[in-house]
Design an enzyme around this catalytic site. Structure first.
Site, PDB file in Angstrom:
ATOM      1  N   ASN A   1      -3.271 -15.805  -1.943  1.00  0.00           N
ATOM      2  CA  ASN A   1      -2.210 -14.930  -1.457  1.00  0.00           C
ATOM      3  C   ASN A   1      -2.626 -13.486  -1.711  1.00  0.00           C
ATOM      4  O   ASN A   1      -3.035 -13.137  -2.807  1.00  0.00           O
ATOM      5  CB  ASN A   1      -0.904 -15.243  -2.178  1.00  0.00           C
ATOM      6  CG  ASN A   1      -0.558 -16.719  -2.098  1.00  0.00           C
ATOM      7  OD1 ASN A   1      -1.250 -17.551  -2.673  1.00  0.00           O
ATOM      8  ND2 ASN A   1       0.490 -17.050  -1.386  1.00  0.00           N
TER       9      ASN A   1
ATOM     10  N   GLY B   1       0.807  -1.209   0.000  1.00  0.00           N
ATOM     11  CA  GLY B   1       0.000   0.000   0.000  1.00  0.00           C
ATOM     12  C   GLY B   1       0.841   1.259   0.000  1.00  0.00           C
ATOM     13  O   GLY B   1       0.555   2.227  -0.717  1.00  0.00           O
TER      14      GLY B   1
ATOM     15  N   HIS C   1      -0.249 -14.120   6.229  1.00  0.00           N
ATOM     16  CA  HIS C   1      -1.188 -13.238   5.519  1.00  0.00           C
ATOM     17  C   HIS C   1      -2.093 -12.471   6.476  1.00  0.00           C
ATOM     18  O   HIS C   1      -3.318 -12.631   6.430  1.00  0.00           O
ATOM     19  CB  HIS C   1      -2.059 -14.067   4.565  1.00  0.00           C
ATOM     20  CG  HIS C   1      -1.302 -14.837   3.539  1.00  0.00           C
ATOM     21  ND1 HIS C   1      -1.832 -15.939   2.889  1.00  0.00           N
ATOM     22  CD2 HIS C   1      -0.061 -14.664   3.027  1.00  0.00           C
ATOM     23  CE1 HIS C   1      -0.948 -16.415   2.032  1.00  0.00           C
ATOM     24  NE2 HIS C   1       0.148 -15.656   2.104  1.00  0.00           N
TER      25      HIS C   1
ATOM     26  N   GLU D   1      -1.177 -23.852  -1.606  1.00  0.00           N
ATOM     27  CA  GLU D   1       0.041 -23.800  -2.396  1.00  0.00           C
ATOM     28  C   GLU D   1       0.912 -25.003  -2.052  1.00  0.00           C
ATOM     29  O   GLU D   1       1.041 -25.383  -0.881  1.00  0.00           O
ATOM     30  CB  GLU D   1       0.790 -22.496  -2.192  1.00  0.00           C
ATOM     31  CG  GLU D   1       1.276 -22.211  -0.800  1.00  0.00           C
ATOM     32  CD  GLU D   1       1.940 -20.850  -0.675  1.00  0.00           C
ATOM     33  OE1 GLU D   1       3.147 -20.828  -0.322  1.00  0.00           O
ATOM     34  OE2 GLU D   1       1.286 -19.822  -0.915  1.00  0.00           O
TER      35      GLU D   1
ATOM     36  N   MET E   1       3.974 -15.316  -4.803  1.00  0.00           N
ATOM     37  CA  MET E   1       2.809 -15.830  -5.533  1.00  0.00           C
ATOM     38  C   MET E   1       1.795 -14.718  -5.742  1.00  0.00           C
ATOM     39  O   MET E   1       1.206 -14.199  -4.798  1.00  0.00           O
ATOM     40  CB  MET E   1       2.180 -16.994  -4.778  1.00  0.00           C
ATOM     41  CG  MET E   1       3.105 -18.186  -4.645  1.00  0.00           C
ATOM     42  SD  MET E   1       2.351 -19.580  -3.775  1.00  0.00           S
ATOM     43  CE  MET E   1       1.280 -20.249  -5.054  1.00  0.00           C
TER      44      MET E   1
END
Length: 493
Positions: free
Chosen positions: A472, A11, A434, A349, A111
């Protein structure tokens, strides 16, 4: 100063590029260091097999996601240093975050996945999905340098044997698999495999940084912003306070540290606009503290709420001795098991285990649809902000992952490894790569990340996303920031 950005992750990097290109002088403060100077060994980053102080943020012992082997702990002592990976411990979960100019892009597996449109519309119903999928996801992928592995090369590449073994086992059990794009330069990786360039992804480099091949933010968005001549970055600066300044703008207080974490200076500046981009945890903790301490007392009650771990859970299976996963494994995953359309959605994954020797281990990071959410709260006694999340809240993720990997084990005649995440512990259910939420778009902010009641304060990072993306998340964070900055620049500047 006109504009201050707190943090240089996805961001913050988008904000820096769009603001500087709009002619706005922009200053980023980043708590981590700039990873530009090699160490005594001539490398900027260390690898996973030989971690040192560069690996971890102010720890004296490593805190690896897979912390055991054969039930024995494998973490080791290191020098205390402002290393690139923060393993932040809360009572119920360990949250991994990147530290340095480039944030999480320095330490992730690269990813680059666009979420399923139906799920994006579910998690962010107030955002125009047509606009996102037509304009902002493509723009994010272009800015991030996303590319795809050559399928023909993949089928024969020694470094992806582990991925083919995992893919084939999933398919035999009836599950679909898919290739996943990445920000690692696959042309470079092919040269690594051929022995023509220094190895990075093929040299057990990923979670402690990549010395080559990785298109991290310092090489993409931040480099483009710096090229405007309007960007300044101050590493090793941690923001401790934000409050309205006398007259106009906001006074931002911070400490400058050295690489041991010791404070070397305290500073205070006034900025017309402040963009919070310290990540889901960093932004949420700072805003919760400012509200509780009366510095930003009118922030919405939703600040600090809606946090989730993207349904992360890790698991590993024992392979057959006649079907090795390979001693050479690329650190960049490129295949996922896609069982999202089921009643217990899972996107897993197929992860590397780059130990440099054959271990017959198939490792997975599963992303699941976990409805449970946590929240941040200020502790008046300690003056710190904690995360209210219990490991038991990840039970839905474990059960969803079990539906996939029980089926794979039955079909393959294999069993789970129970020695990698602790003694007798099958599921890595107490960690996340995450972190998402804490300042959810349209709840803690308006529809574009503005903080209500405080003109000139904006949130632009993963804290805007309510706990889950189903994949992801960094492409979603980037695209959402692109969308919000377009609106902010058009209407507020």
């Amino acid at each position: 100063m006109p504009t201050l950005v707190i943090g240089s992750g996805y961001g913050g990097a988008v904000a820096a590029l769009r603001l500087t290109r709009a002619g706005v002088d922009t200053h980023i403060v980043e708590m981590g260091r700039a990873w530009t100077t090699p160490g005594a060994d001539g490398r900027i980053f260390c690898d996973m097999l030989n971690p040192d102080g560069r690996a971890y943020w102010l720890r004296t012992r490593t805190a690896q996601p897979v912390g055991h082997l054969l039930g024995l702990p494998v973490d080791r002592g290191i020098d205390r240093y402002t290393g690139v990976l923060d393993a932040e411990d809360f009572p119920g979960i360990r949250v991994y975050q990147g530290r340095g100019v480039g944030g999480g892009s320095l330490v992730n597996g690269g990813m680059a996945v666009v979420p399923r449109r139906a799920y994006f519309e579910e998690i962010l119903p107030g955002v125009d999905a047509d606009e996102m999928y037509r304009t902002y996801f493509p723009r994010a992928n272009a800015g991030l340098g996303v590319n795809e592995v050559d399928p023909a090369w993949f089928e024969s590449a020694e470094c992806y044997r582990f991925a083919r073994v995992g893919r084939d086992a999933a398919r035999r059990a009836g599950f679909a698999t898919t290739f996943v794009p990445n920000v690692y330069d696959f042309d470079y990786m092919e040269q690594e495999q051929a022995g023509r360039v220094p190895r990075s992804a093929l040299a057990s480099e990923v979670i402690y940084g990549n010395n080559h091949g990785k298109r991290s933010l310092d090489k993409t968005y931040l480099a483009a912003a710096a090229a405007t001549g309007r960007l300044t970055i101050s590493p090793l600066h941690t923001v401790t306070g934000v409050a309205p300044a006398a007259g106009r703008g906001y006074r931002v207080e911070m400490v400058q540290t050295d690489t041991s974490g010791a404070t070397v200076a305290t500073k205070s500046v006034v900025a017309d606009r402040v963009f919070f981009a310290a990540g889901s945890v960093g932004t949420s903790k700072l805003l919760v503290a400012m509200k509780a301490l009366g510095r930003l007392p009118d922030l919405p009650d939703a600040v600090g709420r809606g946090w989730g771990n993207n349904g992360n859970v890790m698991v590993a299976r024992v392979g057959h001795v006649w079907n090795p996963t390979g001693a050479l494994q690329s650190g960049m995953p490129v295949v996922g098991i896609d069982n999202w359309a089921s009643s217990a959605p899972v996107f897993a994954e197929i992860a590397p285990f780059p130990a440099g020797v054959e271990l017959w281990i198939s490792l997975y990071l599963a992303i699941t649809k976990n409805p449970n959410r946590g929240g941040f709260a200020f502790d008046q006694t300690t003056g710190t902000v904690g995360l209210n999340w219990q490991t038991a809240q990840n039970r839905p993720s474990v059960e969803a992952a079990r539906t996939v990997f029980d089926a794979v084990n039955r079909k393959e005649g294999t069993v789970y490894r129970s020695d990698l995440f602790g003694v007798g512990k099958v599921w890595g259910d107490d960690l996340t790569y995450h972190p998402l939420g804490g300042c959810v778009l349209g709840q803690a902010t308006d529809a574009y990340g503005r903080l209500p009641g405080y003109p000139g304060l904006y949130v632009v990072d993963g804290s805007l996303i309510p706990g889950s993306t189903g994949v992801n998340p960094f492409v979603t964070i980037t695209a959402l920031a692109e969308r919000n900055l377009d609106k902010i620049i058009m209407t507020d500047l």
